[in-house]
Design a protein around this motif. Structure first.
Motif, PDB file in Angstrom:
ATOM      1  N   VAL A  66     -19.959  -1.512   9.039  1.00  0.00           N
ATOM      2  CA  VAL A  66     -19.091  -2.538   8.461  1.00  0.00           C
ATOM      3  C   VAL A  66     -17.882  -1.845   7.844  1.00  0.00           C
ATOM      4  O   VAL A  66     -18.028  -0.904   7.065  1.00  0.00           O
ATOM      5  CB  VAL A  66     -19.831  -3.341   7.361  1.00  0.00           C
ATOM      6  CG1 VAL A  66     -18.929  -4.437   6.833  1.00  0.00           C
ATOM      7  CG2 VAL A  66     -21.127  -3.891   7.896  1.00  0.00           C
ATOM      8  N   GLY A  67     -16.706  -2.282   8.242  1.00  0.00           N
ATOM      9  CA  GLY A  67     -15.497  -1.652   7.697  1.00  0.00           C
ATOM     10  C   GLY A  67     -14.570  -2.673   7.085  1.00  0.00           C
ATOM     11  O   GLY A  67     -14.660  -3.866   7.371  1.00  0.00           O
ATOM     12  N   THR A  68     -13.702  -2.194   6.176  1.00  0.00           N
ATOM     13  CA  THR A  68     -12.697  -3.091   5.611  1.00  0.00           C
ATOM     14  C   THR A  68     -11.421  -2.957   6.433  1.00  0.00           C
ATOM     15  O   THR A  68     -11.305  -2.090   7.277  1.00  0.00           O
ATOM     16  CB  THR A  68     -12.397  -2.727   4.151  1.00  0.00           C
ATOM     17  OG1 THR A  68     -12.095  -1.340   4.112  1.00  0.00           O
ATOM     18  CG2 THR A  68     -13.564  -3.027   3.254  1.00  0.00           C
ATOM     19  N   THR A  69     -10.474  -3.801   6.131  1.00  0.00           N
ATOM     20  CA  THR A  69      -9.210  -3.754   6.851  1.00  0.00           C
ATOM     21  C   THR A  69      -8.528  -2.419   6.569  1.00  0.00           C
ATOM     22  O   THR A  69      -8.478  -1.996   5.429  1.00  0.00           O
ATOM     23  CB  THR A  69      -8.278  -4.868   6.347  1.00  0.00           C
ATOM     24  OG1 THR A  69      -9.082  -5.949   5.949  1.00  0.00           O
ATOM     25  CG2 THR A  69      -7.277  -5.253   7.390  1.00  0.00           C
ATOM     26  N   PRO A  70      -8.022  -1.743   7.605  1.00  0.00           N
ATOM     27  CA  PRO A  70      -7.298  -0.501   7.350  1.00  0.00           C
ATOM     28  C   PRO A  70      -6.067  -0.762   6.472  1.00  0.00           C
ATOM     29  O   PRO A  70      -5.496  -1.852   6.524  1.00  0.00           O
ATOM     30  CB  PRO A  70      -6.859  -0.044   8.744  1.00  0.00           C
ATOM     31  CG  PRO A  70      -7.623  -0.857   9.708  1.00  0.00           C
ATOM     32  CD  PRO A  70      -8.061  -2.096   9.008  1.00  0.00           C
ATOM     33  N   VAL A  71      -5.718   0.235   5.680  1.00  0.00           N
ATOM     34  CA  VAL A  71      -4.615   0.061   4.735  1.00  0.00           C
ATOM     35  C   VAL A  71      -3.324  -0.338   5.453  1.00  0.00           C
ATOM     36  O   VAL A  71      -2.557  -1.157   4.960  1.00  0.00           O
ATOM     37  CB  VAL A  71      -4.364   1.357   3.946  1.00  0.00           C
ATOM     38  CG1 VAL A  71      -3.352   1.121   2.853  1.00  0.00           C
ATOM     39  CG2 VAL A  71      -5.643   1.872   3.361  1.00  0.00           C
ATOM     40  N   GLU A  72      -3.097   0.239   6.631  1.00  0.00           N
ATOM     41  CA  GLU A  72      -1.865  -0.084   7.370  1.00  0.00           C
ATOM     42  C   GLU A  72      -1.697  -1.593   7.514  1.00  0.00           C
ATOM     43  O   GLU A  72      -0.605  -2.125   7.352  1.00  0.00           O
ATOM     44  CB  GLU A  72      -1.898   0.515   8.779  1.00  0.00           C
ATOM     45  CG  GLU A  72      -1.663   1.988   8.850  1.00  0.00           C
ATOM     46  CD  GLU A  72      -2.956   2.774   8.862  1.00  0.00           C
ATOM     47  OE1 GLU A  72      -3.957   2.257   8.299  1.00  0.00           O
ATOM     48  OE2 GLU A  72      -2.971   3.884   9.403  1.00  0.00           O
ATOM     49  N   GLU A  73      -2.837  -2.249   7.831  1.00  0.00           N
ATOM     50  CA  GLU A  73      -2.726  -3.689   8.053  1.00  0.00           C
ATOM     51  C   GLU A  73      -2.425  -4.433   6.767  1.00  0.00           C
ATOM     52  O   GLU A  73      -1.678  -5.397   6.753  1.00  0.00           O
ATOM     53  CB  GLU A  73      -4.001  -4.219   8.693  1.00  0.00           C
ATOM     54  CG  GLU A  73      -3.994  -3.972  10.179  1.00  0.00           C
ATOM     55  CD  GLU A  73      -5.257  -4.460  10.849  1.00  0.00           C
ATOM     56  OE1 GLU A  73      -5.813  -5.484  10.389  1.00  0.00           O
ATOM     57  OE2 GLU A  73      -5.675  -3.808  11.813  1.00  0.00           O
ATOM     58  N   LEU A  74      -3.002  -3.923   5.659  1.00  0.00           N
ATOM     59  CA  LEU A  74      -2.711  -4.547   4.363  1.00  0.00           C
ATOM     60  C   LEU A  74      -1.221  -4.454   4.067  1.00  0.00           C
ATOM     61  O   LEU A  74      -0.595  -5.414   3.623  1.00  0.00           O
ATOM     62  CB  LEU A  74      -3.480  -3.826   3.256  1.00  0.00           C
ATOM     63  CG  LEU A  74      -4.989  -3.929   3.292  1.00  0.00           C
ATOM     64  CD1 LEU A  74      -5.579  -3.159   2.126  1.00  0.00           C
ATOM     65  CD2 LEU A  74      -5.403  -5.385   3.197  1.00  0.00           C
ATOM     66  N   VAL A  75      -0.688  -3.273   4.353  1.00  0.00           N
ATOM     67  CA  VAL A  75       0.726  -3.067   4.074  1.00  0.00           C
ATOM     68  C   VAL A  75       1.573  -3.968   4.963  1.00  0.00           C
ATOM     69  O   VAL A  75       2.528  -4.596   4.503  1.00  0.00           O
ATOM     70  CB  VAL A  75       1.092  -1.586   4.260  1.00  0.00           C
ATOM     71  CG1 VAL A  75       2.586  -1.390   4.200  1.00  0.00           C
ATOM     72  CG2 VAL A  75       0.414  -0.738   3.197  1.00  0.00           C
ATOM     73  N   LEU A  76       1.180  -4.076   6.225  1.00  0.00           N
ATOM     74  CA  LEU A  76       1.908  -4.975   7.126  1.00  0.00           C
ATOM     75  C   LEU A  76       1.874  -6.408   6.596  1.00  0.00           C
ATOM     76  O   LEU A  76       2.869  -7.124   6.657  1.00  0.00           O
ATOM     77  CB  LEU A  76       1.305  -4.915   8.530  1.00  0.00           C
ATOM     78  CG  LEU A  76       1.692  -3.687   9.345  1.00  0.00           C
ATOM     79  CD1 LEU A  76       1.005  -3.725  10.702  1.00  0.00           C
ATOM     80  CD2 LEU A  76       3.195  -3.603   9.509  1.00  0.00           C
ATOM     81  N   GLU A  77       0.723  -6.798   6.052  1.00  0.00           N
ATOM     82  CA  GLU A  77       0.605  -8.136   5.468  1.00  0.00           C
ATOM     83  C   GLU A  77       1.620  -8.321   4.340  1.00  0.00           C
ATOM     84  O   GLU A  77       2.282  -9.349   4.250  1.00  0.00           O
ATOM     85  CB  GLU A  77      -0.815  -8.351   4.905  1.00  0.00           C
ATOM     86  CG  GLU A  77      -1.908  -8.447   5.954  1.00  0.00           C
ATOM     87  CD  GLU A  77      -1.844  -9.763   6.706  1.00  0.00           C
ATOM     88  OE1 GLU A  77      -1.405 -10.761   6.109  1.00  0.00           O
ATOM     89  OE2 GLU A  77      -2.217  -9.777   7.893  1.00  0.00           O
ATOM     90  N   LEU A  78       1.709  -7.283   3.478  1.00  0.00           N
ATOM     91  CA  LEU A  78       2.658  -7.346   2.360  1.00  0.00           C
ATOM     92  C   LEU A  78       4.086  -7.466   2.876  1.00  0.00           C
ATOM     93  O   LEU A  78       4.892  -8.233   2.355  1.00  0.00           O
ATOM     94  CB  LEU A  78       2.549  -6.097   1.496  1.00  0.00           C
ATOM     95  CG  LEU A  78       1.652  -6.168   0.281  1.00  0.00           C
ATOM     96  CD1 LEU A  78       1.660  -4.847  -0.451  1.00  0.00           C
ATOM     97  CD2 LEU A  78       2.128  -7.264  -0.666  1.00  0.00           C
TER      98      LEU A  78
END
Lengths: 325, 260
Positions: free
Chosen positions: A307-319
């Motif tokens: 089980v993994g969380t969203t990679p940070v890159e995607e979080l940043v893209l969301e921002l």
């Protein structure tokens, strides 16, 4: 320890247009545009923090670092670091900071690294015992023993970066600015650099501010993220807060004994599928991970599961998306 | 001062990495100005003297300015090459170190190969002095020293002023060479051979005449009274470098507010 309040900085940039006629015209009268590099930037950093400063290219990261290290004078706003205003008391202030520009070297190109260290010792007027103690500590923990006698131009990028970091710490700075310290490094060197940064932060209480594009740096190091885009501060908080803000998503990767049909589960997106492995993405507020695993084990013989969380890159893209950058 | 010596020693080590090129450069540097001297010689061989100046007097003039120029090129080379430091952004690095920018730029380059040029000028200096029918009293020696030192100040001032311009524009600095190289070439000959306005320019604006022509009149015993004034005229070099340093500080301030 570090407090920025309402920092603004704009640059006048000559506009260049294509074509010979425009180029000739530009010889006589240049058109200028004002680029706002920093807009009302305010934040505070406490002693001992590691802060990751992120944002797309041209967002204003380097400009902020330059203001904080006393190179640039902002248009207005206040900045107090260790009681100094960096651009006013430059010489007194910079004694307390270390700066590494990942893209440029601070070492003398043609001489052995140790000679550069010696010159820095004189530039910063480091007392003999402090210098030798620091040098011993740095050569040991950055594994420099074999390379300090080598001229800088013969070092690999990873070796050079380790030397750069050592050079910026010889004078016991209280704050370390790292501008893209892992750029262009291989995986092993990146890990070595990260571990070392962590170590001096723990052992010596050095406050670290680093800019990077490598989100693994952030994940491994930063307690706190500052994100800047188009000169404006977009986010200030921990990585976990950022995760929980966007990150009710989980990625489940399952390996199972051969099974020749896809296993659809309601409310869950299947990202990829093969006879031995499938990857699902879900929102845990809608479908908890446990129920997905339960459904899976009903239908296939599960061998391994991750089980993994969203990679940070995607979080940043969301921002970025949220702020339309 | 100690730090400056350390800078020089590290630069020497760098230079020593390229031994052959170092020696070739040094020899080359020593030979090129010789062509000018040869030109001077043939000119005097043809005309005997120019405006009352003999060959050895002119050679002394040439040697003093040559030596000043070689010395300032050796020591202030960092300013001569400064535009590349700004262009590459490496000037930022100097600003995060707790030392004056002037010292750090001085320490960024040291042209050892210019030692050849220096040696050549020194030889011409002693040669012309030995051939001239003048008695070298202590005040005259002192004046010669003062001429050389203040000459270095003027050329260094020119380098600093030129370097300061690169805070505003990276292009177009070549124009400034008119003053450095041009000034050097002009001042190699006694100023009295030029037009009035040239003489004035090199006396009152860029006072190369004050470190060369005027005190030489004293050294050669050609003054009519006012000896002290001729003797101390090189101090104009001290006055000259001050506004150059001021320009530098304005430039640094400009750089730090524009970041370009």
């Amino acid at each position: 320890m570090i407090a920025l309040q309402g920092i603004n900085k704009s640059f006048k940039v000559a506009r260049r247009t294509a074509g010979v006629r425009q180029a000739v015209k530009a010889l006589f009268a240049r058109e200028h545009t004002i680029v706002e590099a920093l807009h009302n930037i305010s934040f505070e950093i406490s002693p001992g923090e590691i802060v990751g400063y992120i944002g797309p290219n041209g967002a204003g990261k380097s400009t902020t670092i330059k203001v904080m290290s006393g190179i640039l004078v902002p248009d207005n706003g206040t900045c107090k670091i260790l009681g100094y205003t960096p651009w006013q008391d430059r010489a007194a202030y910079v004694r307390n900071i270390g700066v590494v520009f990942g893209q440029r070297t601070q070492l003398w190109w043609d001489v052995p690294v140790i000679d550069s260290f010696g010159l820095l010792r004189d530039i910063y007027k480091i007392p003999g015992d402090v210098y030798h103690a620091n040098l011993a500590m740095l050569t040991e923990s950055l594994a420099l023993t074999d390379i300090v006698q080598t001229p800088v131009r013969q070092l690999s990028l990873g070796q050079r970066m380790r030397c750069e970091i050592a050079a910026s710490l010889l004078h016991d700075p209280k704050i370390l600015f790292l501008d893209e310290p892992t750029i262009g490094l291989d995986a092993a060197s990146k890990i070595a650099v990260r571990q070392f940064i962590k170590r001096i932060n723990k052992e010596r209480g050095v406050t670290v501010i680093l800019t990077t594009h490598d989100m693994n740096d952030i994940e491994a190091l930063a307690d706190r993220i500052l994100m800047i885009g188009k000169g404006t501060l977009l986010y200030d908080g921990t990585l976990n807060d950022l995760r929980s803000r966007f990150g009710s998503k989980r990625i489940v990767t399952v390996d199972y004994r051969e099974h020749y049909e896809p296993v659809p589960i309601d409310g869950v997106t299947c990202l990829s599928w093969s006879p031995e492995r499938a990857v699902y993405s879900m929102d845990i507020e809608v479908t908890p991970v446990a129920s997905v695993i339960a459904r899976l084990s009903e239908q296939v013989e599960v061998v391994d599961l991750e089980v993994g969380t969203t990679p940070v890159e995607e979080l940043v893209l969301e921002l970025y998306k949220e702020h339309r950058i | 001062m100690y730090l400056y010596l350390k800078y020089i020693s590290i630069l020497f080590k760098s230079q020593a990495q390229y031994r052959l090129s170092f020696w070739l450069l040094t020899v080359g540097q020593a030979l090129t100005p010789l062509t000018v001297l040869a030109g001077l010689y043939f000119m005097f061989a043809q005309f005997g003297q120019v405006k009352g100046w003999t060959f050895y007097e002119a050679a002394l003039c040439y040697a003093v300015i040559g030596l000043s120029y070689a010395l300032s090129e050796t020591f202030a080379r960092g300013f001569d090459m400064f535009s590349s430091l700004v262009g590459s952004g490496d000037f930022d690095r100097l600003l995060v170190r707790p030392r004056s920018t002037i010292l750090q730029v001085l320490g960024s380059k040291f042209e050892f190969a210019r030692l050849g040029r220096m040696l050549q000028s020194l030889i011409v200096l002693f040669w012309s002095l030995s051939k001239l029918p003048i008695e070298l009293t202590f005040p005259k020696l002192f004046t010669l020293m003062l001429m050389i030192v203040c000459g270095v100040l003027i050329f260094s001032g020119l380098f600093v002023a030129t370097a300061s311009l690169s805070f505003w524009t990276i292009q177009g600095i070549e124009v400034a060479n008119v003053f450095t190289d041009g000034g050097r070439e002009m001042a190699k000959y006694p100023l009295s051979i030029y037009e009035k306005w040239v003489t004035n320019f090199f006396t009152y604006v860029i006072p190369l005449g004050c470190v060369n022509y005027l005190p030489l009149l004293y050294v050669l015993g050609r003054t009519d009274g006012h000896q002290l004034r001729y003797m101390l005229s090189p101090l104009a070099g001290v006055v000259f470098i001050l506004p150059c340093l001021l320009l530098w500080h304005i430039g640094v301030r400009h750089y730090r507010s524009t970041g370009s």
